[in-house]
Design a protein around this motif. Structure first.
Motif, PDB file in Angstrom:
ATOM      1  N   GLY A   7      -3.997 -33.016  29.898  1.00 14.56           N
ATOM      2  CA  GLY A   7      -4.222 -32.469  28.571  1.00 14.56           C
ATOM      3  C   GLY A   7      -3.184 -31.426  28.222  1.00 14.56           C
ATOM      4  O   GLY A   7      -2.281 -31.134  29.015  1.00 14.56           O
ATOM      5  N   ALA A   8      -3.332 -30.856  27.035  1.00 11.10           N
ATOM      6  CA  ALA A   8      -2.370 -29.864  26.579  1.00 11.10           C
ATOM      7  C   ALA A   8      -2.374 -28.621  27.450  1.00 11.10           C
ATOM      8  O   ALA A   8      -1.343 -27.975  27.632  1.00 11.10           O
ATOM      9  CB  ALA A   8      -2.679 -29.483  25.130  1.00 11.10           C
ATOM     10  N   ALA A   9      -3.540 -28.272  28.009  1.00 10.18           N
ATOM     11  CA  ALA A   9      -3.644 -27.049  28.796  1.00 10.18           C
ATOM     12  C   ALA A   9      -3.255 -27.248  30.246  1.00 10.18           C
ATOM     13  O   ALA A   9      -3.070 -26.277  30.973  1.00 10.18           O
ATOM     14  CB  ALA A   9      -5.068 -26.494  28.715  1.00 10.18           C
ATOM     15  N   ASP A  25     -14.284 -34.598  21.089  1.00  9.07           N
ATOM     16  CA  ASP A  25     -13.538 -34.001  22.191  1.00  9.07           C
ATOM     17  C   ASP A  25     -12.759 -32.791  21.677  1.00  9.07           C
ATOM     18  O   ASP A  25     -11.690 -32.924  21.076  1.00  9.07           O
ATOM     19  CB  ASP A  25     -12.588 -35.048  22.784  1.00  9.07           C
ATOM     20  CG  ASP A  25     -11.953 -34.582  24.088  1.00  9.07           C
ATOM     21  OD1 ASP A  25     -12.096 -33.398  24.428  1.00  9.07           O
ATOM     22  OD2 ASP A  25     -11.323 -35.411  24.766  1.00  9.07           O
ATOM     23  N   LEU A  26     -13.302 -31.606  21.923  1.00  4.16           N
ATOM     24  CA  LEU A  26     -12.696 -30.360  21.451  1.00  4.16           C
ATOM     25  C   LEU A  26     -12.024 -29.667  22.629  1.00  4.16           C
ATOM     26  O   LEU A  26     -12.685 -29.036  23.461  1.00  4.16           O
ATOM     27  CB  LEU A  26     -13.767 -29.458  20.829  1.00  4.16           C
ATOM     28  CG  LEU A  26     -13.280 -28.179  20.137  1.00  4.16           C
ATOM     29  CD1 LEU A  26     -12.296 -28.491  19.014  1.00  4.16           C
ATOM     30  CD2 LEU A  26     -14.461 -27.372  19.603  1.00  4.16           C
ATOM     31  N   GLY A  27     -10.696 -29.820  22.704  1.00  3.10           N
ATOM     32  CA  GLY A  27      -9.940 -29.264  23.814  1.00  3.10           C
ATOM     33  C   GLY A  27      -9.054 -28.112  23.399  1.00  3.10           C
ATOM     34  O   GLY A  27      -9.211 -27.530  22.323  1.00  3.10           O
ATOM     35  N   ALA A  28      -8.065 -27.813  24.231  1.00  5.66           N
ATOM     36  CA  ALA A  28      -7.216 -26.650  24.009  1.00  5.66           C
ATOM     37  C   ALA A  28      -6.403 -26.761  22.721  1.00  5.66           C
ATOM     38  O   ALA A  28      -6.242 -25.785  21.990  1.00  5.66           O
ATOM     39  CB  ALA A  28      -6.285 -26.453  25.195  1.00  5.66           C
ATOM     40  N   LEU A  57     -17.468 -33.338  24.262  1.00  8.02           N
ATOM     41  CA  LEU A  57     -16.534 -33.333  25.379  1.00  8.02           C
ATOM     42  C   LEU A  57     -15.522 -32.209  25.198  1.00  8.02           C
ATOM     43  O   LEU A  57     -15.352 -31.677  24.106  1.00  8.02           O
ATOM     44  CB  LEU A  57     -15.806 -34.676  25.457  1.00  8.02           C
ATOM     45  CG  LEU A  57     -16.690 -35.929  25.426  1.00  8.02           C
ATOM     46  CD1 LEU A  57     -15.832 -37.178  25.276  1.00  8.02           C
ATOM     47  CD2 LEU A  57     -17.553 -36.016  26.662  1.00  8.02           C
ATOM     48  N   GLY A  58     -14.825 -31.870  26.267  1.00 12.31           N
ATOM     49  CA  GLY A  58     -13.814 -30.822  26.192  1.00 12.31           C
ATOM     50  C   GLY A  58     -14.409 -29.461  26.514  1.00 12.31           C
ATOM     51  O   GLY A  58     -15.588 -29.195  26.251  1.00 12.31           O
ATOM     52  N   GLY A  59     -13.582 -28.595  27.084  1.00 10.91           N
ATOM     53  CA  GLY A  59     -14.064 -27.296  27.534  1.00 10.91           C
ATOM     54  C   GLY A  59     -14.661 -26.417  26.453  1.00 10.91           C
ATOM     55  O   GLY A  59     -15.546 -25.601  26.727  1.00 10.91           O
ATOM     56  N   GLU A 109     -20.471 -30.193  32.634  1.00  6.09           N
ATOM     57  CA  GLU A 109     -19.036 -29.907  32.783  1.00  6.09           C
ATOM     58  C   GLU A 109     -18.265 -30.821  31.837  1.00  6.09           C
ATOM     59  O   GLU A 109     -17.613 -31.782  32.273  1.00  6.09           O
ATOM     60  CB  GLU A 109     -18.578 -30.116  34.230  1.00  6.09           C
ATOM     61  CG  GLU A 109     -19.164 -29.123  35.207  1.00  6.09           C
ATOM     62  CD  GLU A 109     -18.596 -29.297  36.605  1.00  6.09           C
ATOM     63  OE1 GLU A 109     -18.228 -28.284  37.232  1.00  6.09           O
ATOM     64  OE2 GLU A 109     -18.518 -30.450  37.065  1.00  6.09           O
ATOM     65  N   PRO A 110     -18.298 -30.535  30.547  1.00 13.97           N
ATOM     66  CA  PRO A 110     -17.688 -31.462  29.579  1.00 13.97           C
ATOM     67  C   PRO A 110     -16.195 -31.620  29.745  1.00 13.97           C
ATOM     68  O   PRO A 110     -15.634 -32.659  29.382  1.00 13.97           O
ATOM     69  CB  PRO A 110     -18.038 -30.818  28.228  1.00 13.97           C
ATOM     70  CG  PRO A 110     -18.238 -29.368  28.526  1.00 13.97           C
ATOM     71  CD  PRO A 110     -18.857 -29.340  29.887  1.00 13.97           C
ATOM     72  N   GLU A 111     -15.521 -30.615  30.307  1.00 18.79           N
ATOM     73  CA  GLU A 111     -14.076 -30.710  30.495  1.00 18.79           C
ATOM     74  C   GLU A 111     -13.697 -31.642  31.643  1.00 18.79           C
ATOM     75  O   GLU A 111     -12.524 -32.032  31.769  1.00 18.79           O
ATOM     76  CB  GLU A 111     -13.473 -29.319  30.730  1.00 18.79           C
ATOM     77  CG  GLU A 111     -13.814 -28.680  32.063  1.00 18.79           C
ATOM     78  CD  GLU A 111     -15.134 -27.923  32.066  1.00 18.79           C
ATOM     79  OE1 GLU A 111     -15.260 -26.963  32.864  1.00 18.79           O
ATOM     80  OE2 GLU A 111     -16.048 -28.283  31.311  1.00 18.79           O
ATOM     81  N   PHE A 112     -14.679 -32.025  32.484  1.00 17.46           N
ATOM     82  CA  PHE A 112     -14.401 -32.913  33.613  1.00 17.46           C
ATOM     83  C   PHE A 112     -14.880 -34.338  33.377  1.00 17.46           C
ATOM     84  O   PHE A 112     -14.805 -35.169  34.298  1.00 17.46           O
ATOM     85  CB  PHE A 112     -15.047 -32.365  34.887  1.00 17.46           C
ATOM     86  CG  PHE A 112     -14.209 -31.337  35.601  1.00 17.46           C
ATOM     87  CD1 PHE A 112     -13.167 -31.713  36.442  1.00 17.46           C
ATOM     88  CD2 PHE A 112     -14.452 -29.981  35.420  1.00 17.46           C
ATOM     89  CE1 PHE A 112     -12.393 -30.770  37.090  1.00 17.46           C
ATOM     90  CE2 PHE A 112     -13.685 -29.026  36.063  1.00 17.46           C
ATOM     91  CZ  PHE A 112     -12.643 -29.417  36.905  1.00 17.46           C
TER      92      PHE A 112
END
Length: 348
Positions: free
Chosen positions: A10-12, A118-121, A233-235, A259-262
């Motif tokens: 991912g971006a992070a 999916d909300l990520g970095a 999903l996503g941290g 643990e949505p980021e995993f």
């Protein structure tokens, strides 16, 4: 015993999970998170995570028989493919891995469609998928606000309170608010203190979450298919205030993993266990999508749906100012972010 390794990019940075090949559903024997180096490529974190997990396997005198890496877009997949060379690994579309894990855990509805939120970095990716055929109905991406933007907003709020911290510290405090209702932050130089509540953070990110709700409604309107459920999903979705706001704004049952980021990483582990002898990077082909609109026949149509282009919308006011903090994007080649929407392989 032999091992399988799942990695999500991912971006992070990258996350990796190492398990026994016959026990991919059990807690991992080892895992790691490798932050993305400033100015570095996404693939660096992927192969650093693989290196660390190989060392872990060597310490146990065990052998990794399969490695699967999830990527969100074609640019990331190509970077992994190029760096891998002749190494044996499988590249999996991120949404395929997410769907695989949700189905394995029994959270995926048997009928209808599911919307992956999916909300990520670096932003939000929405994907609507038919649960019966695994066909992707639509996919959109917005970089209006993600984890990096949340960090910037929290730093802005702290500065207003006379407290200045670095980015890593603000990120730790943001993550703490996922479980704590109140945190105290101290300026390491001046000694000034500020108290931040979960409600304060919810107010900060409210505009971005409202935007995402509009994004969800737009996708449902475009596909004409009301999802059976929405998977968070996503941290960023670890934060309870975000989950509560989405539940309040959208009339959709929510699927949430602790643990949505995993989720992507665990899906990669499952796929690595299923494909232990992969010798090349594999791309996943687009499948025909069945007609799912209300009143449509159950007989699948043969038309292929074309994914919606990624969109970027600018928020005004405070959020626009806060997002002026400089942070790494998903791409290092100067091109705008892209989303590769491909059909997952049919499961047996």
């Amino acid at each position: 015993m032999v091992l399988v390794l799942g990695v999500s990019a991912g971006a992070a940075g990258a996350r990796a999970m190492l398990t026994h090949s016959d026990q991919p559903h059990l807690p991992p024997i080892d895992r790691c998170t490798v932050p993305r180096r400033s100015g570095g490529g996404m693939e660096e974190g992927v192969f650093e995570a693989i290196r660390l997990m190989r060392k872990s396997a060597d310490r146990r005198d065990e052998f990794i028989t399969g490695i699967a890496v999830t990527c969100r877009c074609s640019a990331h997949a190509e970077a992994v493919r190029t760096t891998a060379g002749r190494n044996r690994l499988t590249v999996i579309d991120e949404q395929v891995a997410q769907l695989r894990y949700l189905r394995f855990t029994g959270r995926l509805p048997a009928e209808g469609s599911v919307l992956l939120y999916d909300l990520g970095a670096s932003g939000l990716t929405l994907t609507q998928i038919d649960c019966r055929t695994d066909a992707i109905l639509a996919s959109k991406r917005s970089t209006v606000l993600g984890g990096d933007g949340h960090d910037a907003l929290l730093r802005w709020l702290l500065v207003r309170g006379g407290v200045t911290v670095d980015l890593a510290t603000s990120r730790r405090h943001k993550e703490a608010l996922a479980t704590d209702r109140v945190i105290a932050v101290c300026d390491p130089i001046s000694g000034h203190r500020a108290v931040i509540t979960r409600s304060d953070f919810a107010d900060l990110v409210a505009a971005g979450i409202h935007h995402s709700v509009s994004f969800v409604r737009q996708m449902i309107e475009e596909t004409g298919v009301h999802p059976t459920a929405m998977a968070l999903l996503g941290g960023c979705t670890r934060n309870k205030s975000i989950r509560d706001e989405l539940e309040q704004q959208l009339d959709l049952p929510l699927i949430y993993d602790p643990e949505p980021e995993f989720v992507s990483t665990r899906g990669a582990v499952l796929l690595a266990a299923e494909r232990p002898s992969a010798r090349r990077v594999r791309s996943v082909r687009f499948n025909p999508v069945p007609a799912l609109r209300a009143g449509a026949s159950d007989t699948p149509s043969r038309r292929k749906l074309v994914a919606a282009i990624a969109v970027t919308v600018t928020l005004g006011g405070t959020i626009a100012g806060a997002l002026a903090f400089n942070h790494d994007g998903d791409h290092t080649d100067g091109k705008p972010p892209t989303v590769e929407v491909v059909g997952p392989p049919k499961h047996s």
